[in-house]
Design a protein around this motif. Structure first.
Motif, PDB file in Angstrom:
ATOM      1  N   ILE A 424      28.164  -5.615-123.978  1.00  0.00           N
ATOM      2  CA  ILE A 424      27.647  -4.515-123.269  1.00  0.00           C
ATOM      3  C   ILE A 424      27.820  -4.977-121.720  1.00  0.00           C
ATOM      4  CG2 ILE A 424      25.042  -5.425-122.943  1.00  0.00           C
ATOM      5  CD1 ILE A 424      24.327  -2.558-122.870  1.00  0.00           C
ATOM      6  N   THR A 425      28.528  -4.158-121.117  1.00  0.00           N
ATOM      7  CA  THR A 425      28.935  -4.287-119.703  1.00  0.00           C
ATOM      8  C   THR A 425      28.265  -3.535-118.781  1.00  0.00           C
ATOM      9  OG1 THR A 425      30.939  -3.253-119.804  1.00  0.00           O
ATOM     10  CG2 THR A 425      31.091  -5.605-120.365  1.00  0.00           C
ATOM     11  N   PHE A 426      28.092  -3.889-117.421  1.00  0.00           N
ATOM     12  CA  PHE A 426      27.500  -2.651-116.392  1.00  0.00           C
ATOM     13  C   PHE A 426      28.660  -2.701-115.425  1.00  0.00           C
ATOM     14  CE2 PHE A 426      23.116  -4.895-117.257  1.00  0.00           C
ATOM     15  CZ  PHE A 426      22.928  -4.092-118.342  1.00  0.00           C
ATOM     16  N   ASN A 427      29.076  -1.298-115.270  1.00  0.00           N
ATOM     17  CA  ASN A 427      30.167  -1.004-114.120  1.00  0.00           C
ATOM     18  C   ASN A 427      29.975  -0.141-113.263  1.00  0.00           C
ATOM     19  OD1 ASN A 427      32.048  -3.029-115.536  1.00  0.00           O
ATOM     20  ND2 ASN A 427      31.873  -1.491-117.566  1.00  0.00           N
ATOM     21  N   GLY A 428      30.505  -0.122-112.186  1.00  0.00           N
ATOM     22  CA  GLY A 428      29.989   0.902-111.106  1.00  0.00           C
ATOM     23  C   GLY A 428      30.485   1.994-110.390  1.00  0.00           C
ATOM     24  N   PRO A 429      32.085   2.004-110.637  1.00  0.00           N
ATOM     25  CA  PRO A 429      32.681   3.399-109.712  1.00  0.00           C
ATOM     26  C   PRO A 429      32.147   4.672-110.457  1.00  0.00           C
ATOM     27  CG  PRO A 429      34.139   1.617-110.684  1.00  0.00           C
ATOM     28  CD  PRO A 429      32.809   1.228-111.347  1.00  0.00           C
ATOM     29  N   ARG A 430      32.297   5.453-109.543  1.00  0.00           N
ATOM     30  CA  ARG A 430      31.793   6.994-109.826  1.00  0.00           C
ATOM     31  C   ARG A 430      32.943   8.103-109.152  1.00  0.00           C
ATOM     32  NH1 ARG A 430      25.297   6.134-109.025  1.00  0.00           N
ATOM     33  NH2 ARG A 430      25.041   5.126-111.151  1.00  0.00           N
ATOM     34  N   THR A 431      32.463   9.299-109.450  1.00  0.00           N
ATOM     35  CA  THR A 431      33.395  10.383-108.958  1.00  0.00           C
ATOM     36  C   THR A 431      32.407  10.539-107.436  1.00  0.00           C
ATOM     37  OG1 THR A 431      31.904  11.885-110.105  1.00  0.00           O
ATOM     38  CG2 THR A 431      34.230  11.309-110.862  1.00  0.00           C
ATOM     39  N   GLU A 432      33.149  11.331-106.663  1.00  0.00           N
ATOM     40  CA  GLU A 432      32.433  12.025-105.487  1.00  0.00           C
ATOM     41  C   GLU A 432      32.209  13.411-105.148  1.00  0.00           C
ATOM     42  OE1 GLU A 432      34.977  10.892-102.487  1.00  0.00           O
ATOM     43  OE2 GLU A 432      34.968   8.629-102.997  1.00  0.00           O
ATOM     44  N   LEU A 433      30.898  13.681-105.093  1.00  0.00           N
ATOM     45  CA  LEU A 433      30.608  15.123-105.038  1.00  0.00           C
ATOM     46  C   LEU A 433      31.183  15.987-103.583  1.00  0.00           C
ATOM     47  CD1 LEU A 433      28.629  17.351-106.218  1.00  0.00           C
ATOM     48  CD2 LEU A 433      26.922  16.543-104.500  1.00  0.00           C
ATOM     49  N   GLN A 434      31.772  16.926-103.904  1.00  0.00           N
ATOM     50  CA  GLN A 434      32.548  17.867-103.059  1.00  0.00           C
ATOM     51  C   GLN A 434      31.585  18.874-102.517  1.00  0.00           C
ATOM     52  OE1 GLN A 434      35.493  16.371-102.180  1.00  0.00           O
ATOM     53  NE2 GLN A 434      34.922  15.015-103.542  1.00  0.00           N
ATOM     54  N   GLU A 435      31.841  19.528-101.413  1.00  0.00           N
ATOM     55  CA  GLU A 435      31.139  20.592-100.730  1.00  0.00           C
ATOM     56  C   GLU A 435      30.825  21.633-101.874  1.00  0.00           C
ATOM     57  OE1 GLU A 435      32.676  21.609 -96.863  1.00  0.00           O
ATOM     58  OE2 GLU A 435      32.099  19.832 -96.012  1.00  0.00           O
ATOM     59  N   ASP A 436      31.822  22.106-102.528  1.00  0.00           N
ATOM     60  CA  ASP A 436      31.746  23.197-103.478  1.00  0.00           C
ATOM     61  C   ASP A 436      30.964  22.649-104.820  1.00  0.00           C
ATOM     62  OD1 ASP A 436      33.550  21.424-104.676  1.00  0.00           O
ATOM     63  OD2 ASP A 436      35.191  23.100-104.683  1.00  0.00           O
ATOM     64  N   GLY A 437      30.511  21.570-104.748  1.00  0.00           N
ATOM     65  CA  GLY A 437      29.683  21.117-105.896  1.00  0.00           C
ATOM     66  C   GLY A 437      30.602  20.386-107.099  1.00  0.00           C
ATOM     67  N   SER A 438      31.961  20.524-106.816  1.00  0.00           N
ATOM     68  CA  SER A 438      32.632  19.886-107.702  1.00  0.00           C
ATOM     69  C   SER A 438      32.712  18.220-107.355  1.00  0.00           C
ATOM     70  CB  SER A 438      33.860  20.368-107.955  1.00  0.00           C
ATOM     71  OG  SER A 438      34.613  20.006-106.598  1.00  0.00           O
ATOM     72  N   ARG A 439      33.247  17.520-108.425  1.00  0.00           N
ATOM     73  CA  ARG A 439      33.331  16.126-108.404  1.00  0.00           C
ATOM     74  C   ARG A 439      35.012  15.593-108.707  1.00  0.00           C
ATOM     75  NH1 ARG A 439      29.095  12.815-107.903  1.00  0.00           N
ATOM     76  NH2 ARG A 439      27.124  13.908-108.299  1.00  0.00           N
ATOM     77  N   THR A 440      35.317  14.683-107.813  1.00  0.00           N
ATOM     78  CA  THR A 440      36.556  14.088-108.030  1.00  0.00           C
ATOM     79  C   THR A 440      36.662  12.435-107.707  1.00  0.00           C
ATOM     80  OG1 THR A 440      38.937  14.446-106.768  1.00  0.00           O
ATOM     81  CG2 THR A 440      37.143  14.294-105.081  1.00  0.00           C
ATOM     82  N   TYR A 441      37.643  12.086-107.964  1.00  0.00           N
ATOM     83  CA  TYR A 441      37.853  10.565-107.778  1.00  0.00           C
ATOM     84  C   TYR A 441      39.255  10.541-106.886  1.00  0.00           C
ATOM     85  CZ  TYR A 441      40.255  11.048-112.166  1.00  0.00           C
ATOM     86  OH  TYR A 441      40.891  11.240-112.919  1.00  0.00           O
ATOM     87  N   SER A 442      39.205   9.250-106.198  1.00  0.00           N
ATOM     88  CA  SER A 442      40.369   8.709-105.455  1.00  0.00           C
ATOM     89  C   SER A 442      41.046   7.960-106.344  1.00  0.00           C
ATOM     90  CB  SER A 442      39.860   7.965-104.197  1.00  0.00           C
ATOM     91  OG  SER A 442      39.215   6.829-104.626  1.00  0.00           O
TER      92      SER A 442
END
Length: 813
Positions: A424-442
Motif C-alpha cells: 500500500i502507498t499514499f499518494n497526493g496529487p488531485r484535480t482542481e475544482l473549476q468555477e463551473d463545478g467541473s474538475r480538471t488537472y494540469s
C-alpha cells in the motif's frame, strides 16, 4: 549511538566482525612523501570484514540470520474523536546466536510530543511560508509554524501504553525512551526461542496538514454530511519491534523524522473496526469481503481480476452517497499480510475504489490485484492513471529485480504526498475544482501522479522486500528506487523530466551544502539531492557509461534476488555489484559515495605530432610549406612596402648557393644520410618504420586536468575535417597514477578539427566551457540546463517522506 564514522560496524559480541587489529590495519597505509592521492585504493580497509553472516561476495553468509515478529492486532477507529485504540500480540522469534534480556519497541507517534527529541531539536525557520507581517526579515514566523504549535497545544499526542504483558500473563516492566520503548523480559530468550508480548495502546491521530506528517487525517468540512468527512491514512500506528541485526545489534536510534526505519519480517492478522460506511484499504488481502462488501461489489472485484482496464469496485456515485450518509453502525474488516515488514491502512467513506489484475510472468491467472482508492477530488486523473501506473511499475521493476511477491499493490489518495508500506502507498496529487463545478488537472499534476505512484510502488521492492536500513542509509532505498523509477518513468513517457539524468545533479555536485552519500540520514543537509538524486544519477552513470546495460542489469538483479526478504548493508551492495559484474568499482564507490568531489574534466591542450619519413626529398618540402604558411614578419613586410631592398639585392655580385637556395634545399649529403639511416635499421625496425610512413596517420596528444577531483572515464568525441564524428572512450583507470593531470596519445586516419569531452552530458561534468578544443563560446552547463528543464520539473527531493509538492507551472494550461 554505537556507530563509527565510515560505518566500521562490528558484530555484537567480541568484535569478531571488525576487531582492533583490523582498525589498526586500516590506518596503516599512509602516503608520507609527495602529494600522490590514490583514487583507486581498494575499499577493503573501509568496508566491514566479511564473516559467516555476510560474505566477501556480497551475499548472505552461511550463518546469516534475522529476527522474526508476527502480529495479531485488533484496532478501532473513532472517527469523531480522531483516535485509535488497539491491542496487539507480538510473537517474537530470536533467530540470532545471542540471548536477549529485553526487546526494543518503536513508538513513532511519540515524535509529535512537544517534549520529543525531534521537536526540541528542530531549528526555527525549517518550514518557510508567508510571514505574518509581510516584511522580509531573516527570521519569519509562518502560519504553518503557528498551526503546528496550536494543534500540539490542543491535542495530547503520542502513544498511550496502558498494558505490556508476557502474552496474557503478568505485566512486564517497560521504559519509554523518546520514540522507543524497552520491554524487560521476565525470562531471557535464547537462540531459537520465542516469546509473546501483549500491548494495549491508543493515540490521538494527527491532522496531517497541520503536522506535516507521514500519516494522519484530512478533513473535508465542505462535504454535504454534517461535520464534513475525513480521510484517514494510518501508518507507524502500532508499537513495532525494532530490528536486531548482526551489524548493529538493536537499531534503536531515536526517530527524528528524516531517517526512517528497518523492521523485521513476519505475518500480520489485523481486524479493523470502522464506521459501516467506510471503505478500508490495507496491507495484505481482505479475508472477509462477504461481511463488508455488497454482493455487487464482490462481483466487480472478481471481474477486475481479468479486466483490460480498471473496474470500479466502489463507484463514484456510491462514494458520493456515502459522503452524505450518516450511520452509527460499524463494520470490521479483516486483513492478512504474510511475510511483510510493516502494515499500514487507510479508511474513509469518500473512497472510490477501482481494481485491475496484473498477470506477471505470463501466468494465466492474475497474480497481483492492482487497486486505487481516492475521493471525488481525485477525479479523471486518478481514474485514468493511478492503477495503470501501479501495473507499469511492477512490469518494469520485475525485470530489474524479481516478480512482485505480494497479492495486492495499492495506491491511495489522501493528505500524504508520497509514502510507502508493504502492498500500500499514499499518494497526493488531485484535480482542481473549476468555477463551473467541473474538475480538471494540469500537465504538472498528471506527471506528478504518474511519477509519485511509480516511485512509491517501487518502494515495495526497495526497501519493503530488499529490507535495507533506512534509519542509517537513506540512499539504499531512496537512491536505488529513484534510479529505477527513472527507468520506469522514461519508459512511460520520456518527455517527462524525471530528474535522474546526469544533467540533473550538476549544480548540487559543486555546491557547498553536500555531504557524502554515506552520511547517516538525520545528518544529511539536503535529503532530496543527496539521498535521492545523486545516488540515482550515480547508478545511471554506472549502467550507461561504465559497465554497460548488460553487465549492470545482471549484477543489479543478482543483488535484488540475493537480498529478497533479507537486510543488506552498503557493503553487500558494493561487493555484489563488483562480484557479479567482474569489474573493479572501488574507485567509483569511493568517489561518488564517500566523497563530495565533483566531475570537472578539462581538456587543456591539444598538439599534433607528425611522423617524419626521414627522406629529405619528402620531409624538407613539407617543412618549407609549413614555414611559408607562417605569417610574414611585420618588420619585413613594412620594409618591402617602403621599397627598401636587402643588402644582397643591392650587391648581386656577392651572391652564392645559399642566397639562391633556401635552407630546405636538399643536397646529396642529406640523401646519403637517409640511406645510411635505413641501412642501420634492424629488419623488424625497418618494417615498422616503413609501415608507419606508408599509413600516414595523424598523431594527437591531449592534455587533461581533473579540476573537480572525482575520477571518471573520459568520454571523447572527435570531429574530423570531413564533418564526420567518432566517439572514443577512455576508462577511468587513466587517472590511477596521477589523478590531477594526464596526457593521452590519439592516433587517427583522418585529420581532426575538434575535440569534445562528454558532449552528451553523460557524466555530470559541472563545467562545459573547458570541455572543448578549440574552445567554443557557449552558455554554461547549469544555465543551459535550467533553460531546458523548464518549470514543470518534478521536484524529486520533495517526493521524500513528508509531503510532496510541485513547483509552480506557468504553461500547463
Amino acid at each position: 549511538m554505537h556507530r563509527i564514522s565510515l560505518w566500521f560496524v562490528c558484530t555484537l559480541v567480541g568484535l569478531t566482525s571488525f576487531g582492533l587489529s583490523d582498525l589498526a590495519q586500516a590506518s596503516a597505509i599512509q602516503q608520507t612523501k609527495g602529494s600522490f592521492e590514490d583514487k583507486f585504493r581498494q575499499l577493503d580497509e573501509v568496508l566491514p570484514t566479511p564473516n559467516v553472516y555476510r560474505s566477501a561476495a556480497g551475499e548472505p553468509g552461511e550463518h546469516y540470520w534475522q529476527q522474526r515478529a508476527d502480529y495479531v492486532i485488533d484496532v478501532r477507529l473513532d472517527e469523531e474523536k480522531r483516535r485509535l485504540d488497539a491491542t496487539e500480540t507480538i510473537t517474537y522469534t530470536n533467530n540470532s546466536p545471542y540471548t536477549l534480556k529485553y526487546i526494543w519497541i518503536q513508538l513513532d507517534q511519540n515524535i509529535f510530543r512537544s517534549d520529543s527529541r525531534a521537536e526540541r531539536s528542530a531549528t526555527f525557520g525549517s518550514r518557510p511560508e508567508v510571514s505574518l507581517d509581510g516584511i522580509d526579515t531573516p527570521a519569519k514566523l509562518s502560519l504553518g509554524d503557528l498551526r503546528r504549535q496550536q494543534f500540539m497545544s490542543d491535542n495530547a499526542l503520542g502513544f498511550v501504553i496502558s498494558r505490556v504483558a508476557n502474552g496474557e500473563e503478568a505485566p512486564l516492566r517497560f521504559t519509554i525512551v523518546g520514540t522507543n520503548m524497552r520491554v524487560d523480559l521476565a525470562e531471557p530468550i535464547g537462540p531459537g526461542a520465542t516469546t509473546e508480548l501483549a500491548i494495549d495502546f491508543g493515540y490521538n491521530i494527527v491532522e496531517e496538514d497541520a503536522m506535516d506528517a507521514r500519516s494522519g487525517y484530512e478533513l473535508f468540512p465542505d462535504d454535504a454530511r454534517e461535520g464534513g468527512n475525513a480521510i484517514f491514512l494510518l501508518a507507524q500506528w502500532y508499537p513495532r519491534v525494532a530490528a536486531f541485526t548482526d551489524y548493529e545489534a538493536w537499531t534503536n536510534k531515536e526517530f527524528l523524522g528524516s531517517g526512517e526505519f528497518t523492521m523485521e519480517f513476519g505475518d500480520f492478522e489485523v481486524t479493523i473496526d470502522v464506521p459501516a460506511d467506510h471503505i478500508v484499504a490495507a496491507s495484505g488481502e481482505l479475508k472477509n469481503p462477504e461481511q463488508v462488501l455488497t454482493a455487487e461489489q464482490r462481483r466487480r472485484l472478481e471481474q477486475a481480476k481479468n479486466a483490460k482496464r480498471p473496474v470500479f469496485v466502489v463507484t463514484e456515485e456510491e462514494a458520493l452517497e456515502n459522503e452524505k450518509a450518516g450511520t452509527n453502525e460499524r463494520k470490521t474488516w479483516r486483513f492478512v499480510a504474510e511475510n511483510v515488514r510493516d502494515f499500514a491502512w487507510a479508511s474513509s467513506r469518500k473512497f472510490i475504489w477501482d481494481a485491475k489484475g496484473y498477470q506477471q510472468g505470463g501466468s494465466v491467472q492474475p497474480e497481483v490485484l492492482a487497486m486505487s482508492f481516492y475521493p471525488k477530488e481525485g477525479g479523471e486523473l486518478w481514474k485514468k492513471y493511478s492503477t495503470e501506473s501501479v501495473i507499469h511499475t511492477m512490469e518494469v521493476y520485475s525485470r530489474f529485480a524479481f516478480d512482485y511477491p505480494y497479492p495486492t499493490a495499492q495506491s491511495v489518495n489522501g493528505p500524504v504526498g508520497g509514502m510507502e508500506y508493504p502492498m500500500i502507498t499514499f499518494n497526493g496529487p488531485r484535480t482542481e475544482l473549476q468555477e463551473d463545478g467541473s474538475r480538471t488537472y494540469s500537465l504538472a499534476e498528471k506527471r506528478f501522479l504518474i511519477g509519485v505512484v511509480i516511485h512509491e510502488i517501487g518502494h515495495i521492492y526497495f526497501p519493503m522486500v530488499v529490507n535495507s536500513d533506512e534509519r542509517q542509509w537513506t540512499w539504499m532505498d531512496e537512491g536505488l528506487n529513484s534510479f529505477l523509477d527513472g527507468v520506469a518513468g522514461r519508459e512511460w513517457d520520456p518527455s517527462i523530466p524525471w530528474g535522474v539524468e546526469a544533467r540533473s545533479i550538476v549544480d548540487y555536485m559543486k555546491s557547498s551544502v553536500q555531504v557524502p552519500i554515506m552520511t547517516q540520514s538525520d545528518s544529511v543537509l539536503r535529503l532530496g539531492p543527496n539521498a535521492y538524486t545523486k545516488p540515482a544519477v550515480a547508478l545511471n552513470i554506472l549502467r550507461e557509461v561504465i559497465l554497460g546495460r548488460e553487465l549492470f542489469d545482471f549484477a543489479f538483479r543478482e543483488y535484488a534476488q540475493r537480498w529478497m526478504f533479507k537486510r543488506p548493508t552498503p557493503a553487500d551492495f558494493f561487493r555484489t555489484m563488483e562480484e557479479a559484474s567482474g569489474v573493479d568499482l572501488d574507485w567509483f564507490w569511493r568517489g561518488w559515495f564517500y566523497s563530495t568531489d565533483h566531475v570537472d574534466i578539462s581538456l587543456d591542450r591539444v598538439y599534433k605530432l607528425r611522423l617524419d619519413t626521414q627522406d629529405p626529398d619528402i620531409d624538407w618540402q613539407r617543412r618549407r610549406d609549413e614555414e611559408a604558411n607562417k605569417p610574414t614578419s611585420f618588420f619585413v613586410a613594412r620594409n618591402r612596402a617602403e621599397g627598401r631592398k636587402t643588402w644582397v639585392e643591392m650587391n648581386p655580385d656577392v651572391r652564392d648557393f645559399h642566397d639562391d637556395n633556401d635552407r630546405f634545399t636538399v643536397t646529396n649529403k642529406q640523401r646519403n644520410a637517409y640511406q645510411d639511416f635505413l641501412a642501420k635499421l634492424e629488419p623488424w625496425e625497418r618494417r615498422v618504420f616503413e609501415r608507419a610512413v606508408a599509413e600516414d596517420k595523424n598523431y594527437y596528444v591531449l592534455d587533461f586536468s581533473n579540476l573537480g577531483g572525482l575520477v571518471m572515464p573520459i568520454l571523447l568525441q572527435m570531429t574530423y575535417a570531413d564533418g564526420s564524428t567518432e566517439d572514443y572512450r577512455i576508462p577511468a583507470e587513466i587517472w590511477r597514477r596521477n589523478p590531477q593531470q594526464v596526457s593521452k596519445l590519439i592516433v587517427t586516419d583522418k585529420e581532426v578539427v575538434g575535440f569534445a569531452v562528454d558532449p552528451n552530458w553523460e557524466t555530470a561534468d559541472v563545467a562545459i566551457e573547458n570541455n572543448y578544443y578549440p574552445r567554443q563560446i557557449i552558455p554554461s552547463r547549469i544555465e543551459a540546463f535550467k533553460a531546458q528543464r523548464g518549470s514543470d520539473h518534478i521536484r524529486r527531493d520533495l517526493m521524500q517522506d513528508a509531503k510532496t509538492e510541485l513547483e509552480s507551472v506557468n504553461n500547463d494550461d
